[in-house]
Design an enzyme around this catalytic site. Structure first.
Site, mmCIF file in Angstrom:
data_model
loop_
_atom_site.group_PDB
_atom_site.id
_atom_site.type_symbol
_atom_site.label_atom_id
_atom_site.label_comp_id
_atom_site.label_asym_id
_atom_site.label_seq_id
_atom_site.Cartn_x
_atom_site.Cartn_y
_atom_site.Cartn_z
ATOM 1 N N GLY A 39 0.800 -1.251 0.170
ATOM 2 C CA GLY A 39 0.345 -0.040 -0.451
ATOM 3 C C GLY A 39 0.628 1.507 -0.202
ATOM 4 N N THR A 41 3.119 4.456 0.554
ATOM 5 C CA THR A 41 3.255 5.760 1.424
ATOM 6 C C THR A 41 1.237 5.517 1.606
ATOM 7 O OG1 THR A 41 4.712 7.025 0.420
ATOM 8 C CG2 THR A 41 3.610 8.405 1.763
ATOM 9 N N CYS A 42 0.203 5.959 1.122
ATOM 10 C CA CYS A 42 -0.364 6.485 0.918
ATOM 11 C C CYS A 42 -1.398 5.585 1.862
ATOM 12 C CB CYS A 42 -1.517 5.814 -0.488
ATOM 13 S SG CYS A 42 -3.301 6.091 -0.476
ATOM 14 N N VAL A 233 12.451 29.398 7.201
ATOM 15 C CA VAL A 233 12.507 29.308 8.664
ATOM 16 C C VAL A 233 14.635 29.104 9.029
ATOM 17 C CG1 VAL A 233 12.943 27.730 9.666
ATOM 18 C CG2 VAL A 233 10.901 27.995 9.356
ATOM 19 N N ALA A 266 6.115 20.021 6.548
ATOM 20 C CA ALA A 266 5.832 19.871 6.101
ATOM 21 C C ALA A 266 6.240 20.659 4.838
ATOM 22 C CB ALA A 266 4.988 20.375 6.320
ATOM 23 N N THR A 267 7.480 20.551 4.028
ATOM 24 C CA THR A 267 7.898 21.255 3.056
ATOM 25 C C THR A 267 7.883 21.019 1.658
ATOM 26 O OG1 THR A 267 10.110 21.651 3.519
ATOM 27 C CG2 THR A 267 9.336 23.650 4.111
ATOM 28 N N ALA A 317 -2.791 10.251 -4.668
ATOM 29 C CA ALA A 317 -2.413 8.919 -5.081
ATOM 30 C C ALA A 317 -2.657 8.682 -6.121
ATOM 31 C CB ALA A 317 -3.195 8.450 -3.620
ATOM 32 N N HIS A 441 -32.243 17.044 -4.962
ATOM 33 C CA HIS A 441 -32.412 18.399 -3.502
ATOM 34 C C HIS A 441 -33.006 17.497 -2.112
ATOM 35 C CE1 HIS A 441 -33.607 22.049 -1.744
ATOM 36 N NE2 HIS A 441 -34.755 21.277 -1.481
HETATM 37 C C1 LIG Z 1 0.691 12.559 5.523
HETATM 38 C C2 LIG Z 1 0.051 12.137 4.054
HETATM 39 C C3 LIG Z 1 -0.887 12.599 2.985
HETATM 40 C C4 LIG Z 1 -1.175 12.713 1.838
HETATM 41 N N1 LIG Z 1 -2.764 12.514 1.780
HETATM 42 C C5 LIG Z 1 -3.103 12.485 -0.007
HETATM 43 C C6 LIG Z 1 -3.895 12.345 0.158
HETATM 44 O O1 LIG Z 1 -5.709 12.937 0.788
HETATM 45 N N2 LIG Z 1 -4.171 12.003 -1.421
HETATM 46 C C7 LIG Z 1 -3.863 11.718 -2.731
HETATM 47 O O2 LIG Z 1 -3.901 11.731 -3.330
HETATM 48 N N3 LIG Z 1 -2.117 11.712 -1.917
HETATM 49 C C8 LIG Z 1 -1.932 11.931 -0.625
HETATM 50 N N4 LIG Z 1 -0.838 11.684 -0.322
HETATM 51 C C9 LIG Z 1 0.329 11.835 -1.483
HETATM 52 C C10 LIG Z 1 0.717 10.165 -1.243
HETATM 53 O O3 LIG Z 1 0.872 8.828 -0.681
HETATM 54 C C11 LIG Z 1 1.682 9.992 -2.733
HETATM 55 O O4 LIG Z 1 0.864 10.967 -3.533
HETATM 56 C C12 LIG Z 1 1.108 8.362 -3.499
HETATM 57 O O5 LIG Z 1 1.068 7.459 -2.171
HETATM 58 C C13 LIG Z 1 2.531 7.735 -4.385
HETATM 59 O O6 LIG Z 1 2.581 6.523 -4.405
HETATM 60 P P1 LIG Z 1 3.599 5.421 -5.496
HETATM 61 O O7 LIG Z 1 3.224 5.052 -6.020
HETATM 62 O O8 LIG Z 1 3.812 6.947 -6.454
HETATM 63 O O9 LIG Z 1 4.181 5.563 -4.268
HETATM 64 P P2 LIG Z 1 4.699 5.522 -3.003
HETATM 65 O O10 LIG Z 1 3.043 5.165 -2.211
HETATM 66 O O11 LIG Z 1 5.285 5.960 -1.951
HETATM 67 O O12 LIG Z 1 4.818 3.670 -2.866
HETATM 68 C C14 LIG Z 1 6.350 3.163 -3.082
HETATM 69 C C15 LIG Z 1 6.438 2.053 -2.400
HETATM 70 O O13 LIG Z 1 7.767 1.558 -2.515
HETATM 71 C C16 LIG Z 1 8.167 1.053 -1.665
HETATM 72 N N5 LIG Z 1 10.112 1.368 -2.366
HETATM 73 C C17 LIG Z 1 10.852 2.670 -2.061
HETATM 74 N N6 LIG Z 1 12.023 1.845 -3.352
HETATM 75 C C18 LIG Z 1 11.656 0.477 -3.069
HETATM 76 C C19 LIG Z 1 12.523 -0.876 -3.274
HETATM 77 N N7 LIG Z 1 13.926 -0.046 -4.372
HETATM 78 N N8 LIG Z 1 12.439 -2.069 -3.172
HETATM 79 C C20 LIG Z 1 11.271 -2.087 -2.854
HETATM 80 N N9 LIG Z 1 10.100 -1.352 -2.678
HETATM 81 C C21 LIG Z 1 10.620 0.095 -2.387
HETATM 82 C C22 LIG Z 1 8.440 1.832 -0.824
HETATM 83 O O14 LIG Z 1 8.114 1.213 0.340
HETATM 84 C C23 LIG Z 1 6.853 2.048 -0.573
HETATM 85 O O15 LIG Z 1 5.723 1.224 0.053
HETATM 86 C C24 LIG Z 1 -0.054 12.073 1.011
HETATM 87 C C25 LIG Z 1 1.016 11.993 1.920
HETATM 88 C C26 LIG Z 1 1.458 12.197 2.574
HETATM 89 C C27 LIG Z 1 2.786 11.638 3.593
#
Ligand SMILES: Cc1cc2nc3c(=O)[nH]c(=O)nc-3n(C[C@H](O)[C@H](O)[C@H](O)COP(=O)(O)OP(=O)(O)OC[C@H]3O[C@@H](n4cnc5c(N)ncnc54)[C@H](O)[C@@H]3O)c2cc1C
Length: 462
Positions: A39, A41-42, A233, A266-267, A317, A441
């Site tokens: 799953g 980061t998401c 900052v 949170a930059t 996501a 409505h």
């Molecule tokens: C606090 C927070 C809140 C958020 N809220 C929202 C929201 O409400 N709506 C929204 O659309 N987006 C939101 N986001 C952004 C969203 O989480 C990301 O845009 C999304 O997860 C990106 O998906 P991805 O599949 O590209 O990467 P990720 O979700 O980052 O997944 C990448 C995965 O790859 C794995 N990985 C990395 N390198 C390797 C490797 N070499 N070998 C094996 N595994 C590896 C990592 O462990 C990770 O599990 C939020 C982000 C944060 C931090």
């Protein structure tokens, strides 16, 4: 050594969706994930846990501020922080296990461990090397750093630490007025934390329609947020578990400090691509570790593709998911496509903020003749009934053709309402098409229709 049609590296919303779609299209697929759960980061430390905390604290806010008005009297609930954390973890677990189930159902092999690409066509996971006709990099992103700010995930935290603080801080300084900072700031403001946001620019949520951003900031101030704008900052010092934030005001270079129990950095986020071996492979990169791809998600190295937060575009996501699906279609010999002009963005504060398409500023800059249809939620019966009369829907349409060019909503359920306009834009609809569509409505969605009516002969309830 196992052999696959496709190996996806990373099981976030980009990677897991890509892997499932590849399997559905008849390809033999594996997905490499180094984390203990699927799953990305998401699901683990992003969208899902943050929305769980926003949900819990929203209910607290309702109980404290609106229940008595509706005749629901009695003591407001007290906060059991460990239980709120446990609820959040349950939500995360349910979702990550759900992806594990989907992998099994679709016969996607999960290769557990951190992957790298020793050569095109090969993926190394631990000591094993697997073969793949195509490799998809979906390794996502990590929080960006700031010089002078050392993250310890205790006193100075990224969003990851902010989701799991040991206790509710009395004061929180958020560095950066972007989506993540304002969502997490909202969680703690509702829990009684004094929240101060320090932002380098003069407006919050860069890129948002300026009128909406202004209204949004005002509403957050009403909710107890304090903003220090135009402030860079310089450093954060930690002593005895307390942080001191030093910032410089851009207008006169004057320096000041702020004390806080917790500081949330949170930059923004940056692609997480280190350790994959891309440099040795000669994969062309963009600044900040971003992978360069063509219109078919392929890098300059044949057979190596990339999607999601690791490539250009909004770090969202659903953008990652759409790219995952489209890349799978390309790999199966079909025509995968993502319409980058219609990707909604949502901030899950209260009220929610949602947008799609162009902002008024972008249209002005492009010299496009446009018209604006606006409708306040104060004229929406349902919104008033639930004390959500603040905010508005703003539709931007071409002045001559009436084609919808963008929509910006601040108000109740904005994150759901925006999709009506996404569909309208995908179909090349005019504002009149939306206005002529019957809306039930009493729903919040009537405000969208009224804004569309305002692009023509006028809204009825304004
Ligand atoms: C606090 C927070 C809140 C958020 N809220 C929202 C929201 O409400 N709506 C929204 O659309 N987006 C939101 N986001 C952004 C969203 O989480 C990301 O845009 C999304 O997860 C990106 O998906 P991805 O599949 O590209 O990467 P990720 O979700 O980052 O997944 C990448 C995965 O790859 C794995 N990985 C990395 N390198 C390797 C490797 N070499 N070998 C094996 N595994 C590896 C990592 O462990 C990770 O599990 C939020 C982000 C944060 C931090």
């Amino acid at each position: 050594m196992a052999s696959f049609d496709v190996i996806v590296i990373g099981a976030g919303p980009g990677g897991y969706v890509c892997a499932i779609r590849c399997a559905q299209l008849g390809l033999k697929v594996a997905c490499v994930e180094g984390r203990e759960t699927l799953g990305g980061t998401c699901l683990n430390i992003g969208c899902i846990p943050s929305k769980a905390l926003l949900n819990a604290t929203h209910h607290l806010h309702e109980a404290e501020h609106n229940f008595a008005k509706m005749g629901l009297k009695g003591k407001s609930p007290s906060v059991d922080w460990p239980q709120m954390q446990a609820y959040k973890q349950d939500v995360v677990d349910g979702n990550t296990k759900g992806i594990e189930f989907l992998f099994k159902k679709n016969k996607v092999t999960w290769l557990k461990g951190w992957g790298s690409i020793p050569e095109a066509g090969k993926v190394k996971v631990g000591d094993e090397v697997h073969e793949a006709k195509s490799i998809v990099i979906a390794t996502g992103s990590e929080p960006a750093s700031l010089p002078g700010v050392e993250v310890d995930e205790q006193t100075v935290v990224t969003s990851t630490g902010a989701l799991s603080l040991g206790k509710i801080p009395k004061s929180l300084v958020v560095i950066g007025a972007g989506v993540i900072g304002l969502e997490m700031g909202s969680v703690y403001a509702r829990l009684g934390t004094k929240v101060t946001v320090v932002e380098y620019l003069d407006a919050i949520t860069p890129g948002m329609d300026a009128e909406v951003a202004k209204a949004f900031q005002k509403m957050l101030v009403k909710q107890g947020f304090e903003f220090i704008m135009g402030a860079a900052v310089q450093k954060v010092d930690v002593a005895k578990g307390k942080a001191t934030v030093t910032y410089k005001l851009r207008k006169d270079d004057s320096e000041a400090t702020l004390e806080a129990d917790t500081v949330l950095l949170a930059t923004g986020r940056k692609p997480y691509t280190a350790g994959l071996g891309l440099e040795a492979l000669g994969v062309e990169m963009l600044p900040r570790g971003m992978v360069k791809i063509d219109d078919h998600f392929q890098t300059n190295v044949k057979g190596i593709y990339a999607i999601g937060d690791a490539v250009p575009g909004p770090m969202l996501a659903h953008k990652a998911e759409d790219e995952g699906m489209a890349a799978a279609e390309v790999l199966a010999g079909k025509h995968g496509h993502v319409n980058y002009a219609v990707i909604p963005g949502v901030i899950y504060t209260s009220p929610e903020v949602a947008s799609v398409g162009q902002t008024e500023e972008q249209l002005k800059e492009a010299g496009r003749a446009y018209k604006v249809g606006k409708f306040p939620f104060m004229g929406n019966a349902r919104a008033k009934a639930v004390f959500m009369g603040e905010g508005f829907v703003k539709i931007l349409a071409d002045k001559d053709t009436d084609r919808v060019l963008g929509c910006h909503i601040i108000g109740p359920a904005a994150g759901d309402l925006i999709h009506e306009i996404c569909v309208a834009m995908e179909f090349g609809a005019s504002a009149q098409d939306v206005a002529l569509t019957c809306h039930a409505h009493p729903t919040f969605s009537e405000a969208v229709r009224e804004a569309a009516l305002a692009c023509g002969d006028g809204a009825i309830h304004a």
